[in-house]
Write a protein that holds these residues in place. Structure first.
Motif, mmCIF file in Angstrom:
data_model
loop_
_atom_site.group_PDB
_atom_site.id
_atom_site.type_symbol
_atom_site.label_atom_id
_atom_site.label_comp_id
_atom_site.label_asym_id
_atom_site.label_seq_id
_atom_site.Cartn_x
_atom_site.Cartn_y
_atom_site.Cartn_z
ATOM 1 N N ILE A 537 17.739 1.221 1.248
ATOM 2 C CA ILE A 537 18.147 2.593 0.936
ATOM 3 C C ILE A 537 17.674 3.539 2.037
ATOM 4 O O ILE A 537 18.420 4.403 2.517
ATOM 5 N N ALA A 538 16.449 3.357 2.470
ATOM 6 C CA ALA A 538 15.888 4.231 3.497
ATOM 7 C C ALA A 538 16.611 4.083 4.826
ATOM 8 O O ALA A 538 16.939 5.071 5.492
ATOM 9 N N VAL A 539 16.907 2.843 5.217
ATOM 10 C CA VAL A 539 17.518 2.635 6.535
ATOM 11 C C VAL A 539 18.990 3.053 6.524
ATOM 12 O O VAL A 539 19.505 3.565 7.527
ATOM 13 N N VAL A 648 17.357 5.437 15.671
ATOM 14 C CA VAL A 648 16.093 4.727 15.878
ATOM 15 C C VAL A 648 14.925 5.710 15.846
ATOM 16 O O VAL A 648 13.865 5.417 15.274
ATOM 17 N N LEU A 649 15.101 6.877 16.457
ATOM 18 C CA LEU A 649 14.030 7.879 16.433
ATOM 19 C C LEU A 649 13.774 8.373 15.006
ATOM 20 O O LEU A 649 12.614 8.530 14.591
ATOM 21 N N ILE A 650 14.845 8.603 14.253
ATOM 22 C CA ILE A 650 14.681 9.023 12.851
ATOM 23 C C ILE A 650 13.962 7.944 12.062
ATOM 24 O O ILE A 650 13.031 8.221 11.288
ATOM 25 N N ASP A 651 14.381 6.699 12.264
ATOM 26 C CA ASP A 651 13.783 5.589 11.526
ATOM 27 C C ASP A 651 12.320 5.398 11.911
ATOM 28 O O ASP A 651 11.476 5.102 11.067
ATOM 29 N N THR A 652 12.033 5.567 13.202
ATOM 30 C CA THR A 652 10.670 5.348 13.682
ATOM 31 C C THR A 652 9.722 6.467 13.274
ATOM 32 O O THR A 652 8.604 6.209 12.819
ATOM 33 N N LEU A 653 10.168 7.700 13.436
ATOM 34 C CA LEU A 653 9.278 8.844 13.266
ATOM 35 C C LEU A 653 9.267 9.415 11.848
ATOM 36 O O LEU A 653 8.312 10.094 11.478
ATOM 37 N N LEU A 654 10.300 9.155 11.068
ATOM 38 C CA LEU A 654 10.371 9.720 9.723
ATOM 39 C C LEU A 654 10.424 8.646 8.640
ATOM 40 O O LEU A 654 9.579 8.619 7.741
ATOM 41 N N VAL A 655 11.397 7.751 8.734
ATOM 42 C CA VAL A 655 11.595 6.767 7.661
ATOM 43 C C VAL A 655 10.418 5.814 7.568
ATOM 44 O O VAL A 655 9.788 5.674 6.505
ATOM 45 N N ARG A 656 10.088 5.160 8.673
ATOM 46 C CA ARG A 656 9.006 4.180 8.632
ATOM 47 C C ARG A 656 7.640 4.842 8.487
ATOM 48 O O ARG A 656 6.745 4.316 7.815
ATOM 49 N N THR A 657 7.470 6.010 9.079
ATOM 50 C CA THR A 657 6.170 6.678 9.080
ATOM 51 C C THR A 657 5.853 7.365 7.765
ATOM 52 O O THR A 657 4.703 7.361 7.316
ATOM 53 N N VAL A 658 6.860 7.951 7.135
ATOM 54 C CA VAL A 658 6.620 8.798 5.969
ATOM 55 C C VAL A 658 7.311 8.276 4.714
ATOM 56 O O VAL A 658 6.681 8.082 3.674
ATOM 57 N N ILE A 659 8.633 8.037 4.821
ATOM 58 C CA ILE A 659 9.404 7.745 3.608
ATOM 59 C C ILE A 659 9.054 6.379 3.022
ATOM 60 O O ILE A 659 8.830 6.255 1.806
ATOM 61 N N VAL A 660 9.024 5.340 3.854
ATOM 62 C CA VAL A 660 8.710 4.000 3.331
ATOM 63 C C VAL A 660 7.311 3.955 2.717
ATOM 64 O O VAL A 660 7.139 3.452 1.591
ATOM 65 N N PRO A 661 6.257 4.467 3.388
ATOM 66 C CA PRO A 661 4.948 4.495 2.720
ATOM 67 C C PRO A 661 4.967 5.296 1.419
ATOM 68 O O PRO A 661 4.343 4.886 0.428
ATOM 69 N N ALA A 662 5.680 6.429 1.408
ATOM 70 C CA ALA A 662 5.744 7.232 0.181
ATOM 71 C C ALA A 662 6.382 6.440 -0.955
ATOM 72 O O ALA A 662 5.909 6.476 -2.103
ATOM 73 N N LEU A 663 7.452 5.720 -0.656
ATOM 74 C CA LEU A 663 8.108 4.902 -1.682
ATOM 75 C C LEU A 663 7.179 3.799 -2.180
ATOM 76 O O LEU A 663 7.178 3.459 -3.369
ATOM 77 N N ALA A 664 6.396 3.238 -1.269
ATOM 78 C CA ALA A 664 5.443 2.197 -1.670
ATOM 79 C C ALA A 664 4.356 2.782 -2.567
ATOM 80 O O ALA A 664 3.971 2.171 -3.573
ATOM 81 N N PHE A 665 3.867 3.975 -2.227
ATOM 82 C CA PHE A 665 2.824 4.596 -3.046
ATOM 83 C C PHE A 665 3.369 4.966 -4.424
ATOM 84 O O PHE A 665 2.674 4.834 -5.430
ATOM 85 N N ILE A 666 4.620 5.452 -4.471
ATOM 86 C CA ILE A 666 5.235 5.796 -5.760
ATOM 87 C C ILE A 666 5.409 4.548 -6.626
ATOM 88 O O ILE A 666 5.141 4.561 -7.832
ATOM 89 N N SER A 667 5.839 3.461 -6.001
ATOM 90 C CA SER A 667 6.085 2.214 -6.746
ATOM 91 C C SER A 667 4.793 1.564 -7.184
ATOM 92 O O SER A 667 4.743 0.899 -8.230
#
Length: 708
Positions: A537-539, A648-667
């Motif tokens: 979903i994030a990617v 790639v920049l969006i995925d590197t700097l936003l998705v992987r850095t912020v969104i994916v960890p946030a989803l993991a913490f929520i889950s």
């Protein structure tokens, strides 16, 4: 596995790996790709396409072995006078020596006498080098002795020559630019005067071999690789190969602080980073391999070539690079040498502090992240898809200029008439029916053979424009009612329309396949169903935001692109989803490893701390490498490069850095659902509390210390 790692890294055997790799490389380079003649890429339409059926039927006509070049004569100062027309007519006599029929028809002059058009019959030439030489002769002969008259080579022959010119020396230009970009970024990343040379050399050799092996594999399947495919292949191998090298070297640096023996450190590094590299490369290779199900041969060629390249890059990253690195001591990292027993750099990583900050308000962070992606993706509401023949070059080549001059003086489609193949008995009825079709300027009977006849149709619209496509569709619908309905519409516009339709079908088939394959690979790797779904979903969200942001950029005066080419979306989706998941794989596999003894929350924080710097470096490098495609004056490749770069920049700097960890913490513990984590968050917190309590109880009171 351990035996193989020991063989790759041991002092007595690591050199054998390098010697075998060098010998195999020399043998492959010596054998070459097996294609000594540079040919123009085929259209690649399936035989079922109507335009392809027309081309097959045209083989029965007397002119089947011929083509033609259009020479456009014009004078900037105004009309062509009688002397100009006479001089141009005289040129046709000399041009007859280059003609396949030893004859060139007299020039056709526009009604306003501003443009003269000469069509030169030619033999079909497949070698682009010979074709370019012939084009130079046509230009020289047609312009000889004409004062103040400009001559442009246009039409199908002109466009083929100009497209070939775009890629002339493209491999060298792309390779040189890519090497410079990678070298600079590696130098900045490692801040070492020589460490960067090792991965650059290994990846460079892998890139050269990938091009040869891919050409051999494609040839075995009856597919031709053109310069655009080999250019993308080179960029992909350099980008992915360097990413794998960055991940391995970063893990190697960490292990050197824990192990005094550098060879043991390398074994640990490969054992730790290897699964992530294999999963990452396997995901990309499988995603690319889905293109073998595409209708268009060009899509299949790209998939086969790039999947082969990724496999070669993985092999070199996991076998050759470790053997090369362990030849040198720790001094290879000078001046920032990782010392045995040095403090853990991960615990001081700013990425760890960022992860801890995200863990405090994960819902707010996730919402903000997706809002940002949505804002960028809003550009999708305005995206236009489909470039005409004249719009595919960043800098207008001669053929485009000639086409535009023709469009002003003659019917816009006169340089690329549509072709209708019909039964001889229906020829007159077909001409009569087409005369009433909106957008048709002229329809005339042409040559015939046996029981078929060709009808040449001049359209009023520019070649490969939306208006031309609409006219082709109206012609096909009208001809279904003429005679027995067997008349077929072909030609350049019809072929472009069929290519666009085939591209849409390929997207509808390949995109779901990519998503399913990536999900399955992630599910197997992570042994979870929820985590892969969240990562996908994030990617995918980052892909939509990249296209939207790129469209806003394309509309600026810097680019001014009127639309996105038809194949850009599929290729961009393929590269962004496959490569974007790479970074999530690097992060989540490390987080999974750390979660075994820290729990999901602390494991994700430490995983982010451990991989943050290397993934950011890898993302910036990959984005820069894809941006290199912009050195070619072809809008399609520039658009792919920009969209992938932004994504790639969006995925590197936003998705992987912020969104994916946030989803993991929520889950929380459910992140690994349906698998139960080895250590739950509650258990990890209890263990941490007990450890802290034990430390406090063991700590002596100040009075006791004083009494001693």
């Amino acid at each position: 596995m351990r035996t193989l790692l020991r063989f790759i890294t041991a002092a007595r055997t690591s050199w054998i790996v390098l010697v075998v790799a060098l010998a195999a490389s020399v043998a492959i380079f010596a054998a070459g790709s097996g294609n000594d003649e540079e040919t123009a890429p085929p259209v690649g339409l399936p035989d079922s396409a109507e335009a392809a059926q027309v081309e097959a039927l045209q083989e029965q006509l007397p002119s089947a072995d011929g083509t033609s070049a259009l020479l456009v004569f014009t004078r900037e100062s105004g009309e062509l006078d009688a002397d100009d027309i006479a001089a141009i007519t005289e040129r046709t006599t000399d041009l007859a020596e280059l003609s396949s029929e030893d004859f060139v028809p007299p020039p056709a002059v526009s009604e306003d006498s501003t443009v003269a058009l000469v069509a030169v019959p030619l033999d079909i030439v497949s070698d682009v080098g010979v074709q370019a030489e012939r084009a130079d002769e046509l230009r020289a002969v047609s312009a000889e002795g004409l004062s103040g008259i400009d001559v442009y080579l246009s039409g199908a022959e002109g466009f083929e020559v100009d497209i070939a010119a775009v890629f002339e020396g493209a491999d060298f230009t792309l390779l040189l630019t890519t090497v410079i970009v990678v070298a600079v970024l590696l130098l900045v990343t490692y801040r070492s005067p020589w460490l960067w040379l090792v991965p650059l050399t290994v990846v460079g050799i892998a890139d050269g071999l990938a091009g040869i092996i891919a050409a051999r594999v494609a040839a075995a399947l009856g597919i031709v690789l053109d310069a655009s495919v080999t250019g993308i292949l080179s960029v992909l191998v350099f980008g992915a190969g360097t990413n794998y090298a960055l991940l391995l070297i970063a893990r190697y640096r960490d292990e050197l602080r824990l192990h005094e023996d550098r060879r043991e450190a390398m074994r640990r590094a490969v054992f730790g980073a290897g699964p992530a590299i294999l999963a990452s490369g396997g995901t990309v290779a499988l995603a690319l391999a889905t293109l073998v199900f595409a209708e268009l041969a060009g899509n299949r060629a790209l998939g086969i070539a790039c999947a082969t390249g990724i496999i070669v890059a993985m092999i070199f990253a996991l076998l050759v690079l470790p053997a090369a690195l362990v030849l040198f001591g720790r001094g290879l990292f000078w001046p920032y040498i990782p010392r045995f027993g040095a403090p853990d750099a991960i615990s001081r990583s700013p990425w760890g502090r960022l992860g801890r900050g995200v863990s405090k308000r994960p819902v707010t962070v996730a919402i903000a992240g997706f809002v940002a992606l949505g804002a960028l993706a809003s550009g999708l509401l305005f995206v236009q898809v489909g470039l005409s023949q004249n719009e595919r070059f960043i800098e207008k080549p001669e053929a485009v200029v000639g086409q535009e001059i023709l469009a002003e003086a003659f019917a816009a489609g006169s340089s690329s008439p549509a072709v209708v193949i019909a039964p001889v008995s229906d020829g007159d009825d077909v001409v009569s029916a087409l005369a009433d079709v909106k957008g048709v300027d002229e329809a005339t009977l042409g040559e015939s053979a046996d029981d078929i006849v060709q009808v040449d149709v001049v359209l009023a619209a520019d070649p490969e424009s939306a208006e031309a496509f609409a006219t082709i569709e109206r012609m096909r619908a009208e001809l279904d009612t003429v005679g027995d309905g067997s008349a077929l519409v072909g030609g350049l516009d019809a072929r472009a329309l069929d290519v666009a339709n085939a591209q849409e079908r390929d997207q509808a088939l390949v995109i779901p396949l990519i998503l399913v394959l990536v999900f399955l690979v992630l599910a197997i790797l992570l042994r979870s169903l929820l985590a892969p779904l969240l990562l996908l979903i994030a990617v995918v969200a980052s892909f939509f935001s990249a296209v939207g942001a790129a469209w806003f950029l394309f509309q600026t005066p810097l680019f001014g692109f009127p639309a996105i080419d038809t194949n850009v979306l599929l290729f961009s989706f393929l590269f962004l989803v496959a490569l974007g998941v790479d970074y999530s794989i690097f992060l989540v596999t490390r987080a999974k490893e750390e979660a075994e003894h820290l729990g999901v929350r602390e494991g994700m924080i430490r995983g982010l701390a451990a991989t943050g710097a290397v993934i950011t470096s890898a993302g910036i490098l990959l984005a820069a490498v894809f941006a290199v495609l912009g050195v070619l004056p072809l809008i399609t490749l520039t658009q792919i490069g920009i969209i992938v770069c932004i994504g790639v920049l969006i995925d590197t700097l936003l998705v992987r850095t912020v969104i994916v960890p946030a989803l993991a913490f929520i889950s929380g513990d459910r992140f690994w659902w349906p698998r139960r984590p080895t250590l739950t968050i509650a258990e990890a917190e209890a263990r941490g509390a007990n450890a802290q309590s034990g430390l406090l109880e063991a700590e002596p009171e100040p009075e006791s210390v004083a009494a001693r």
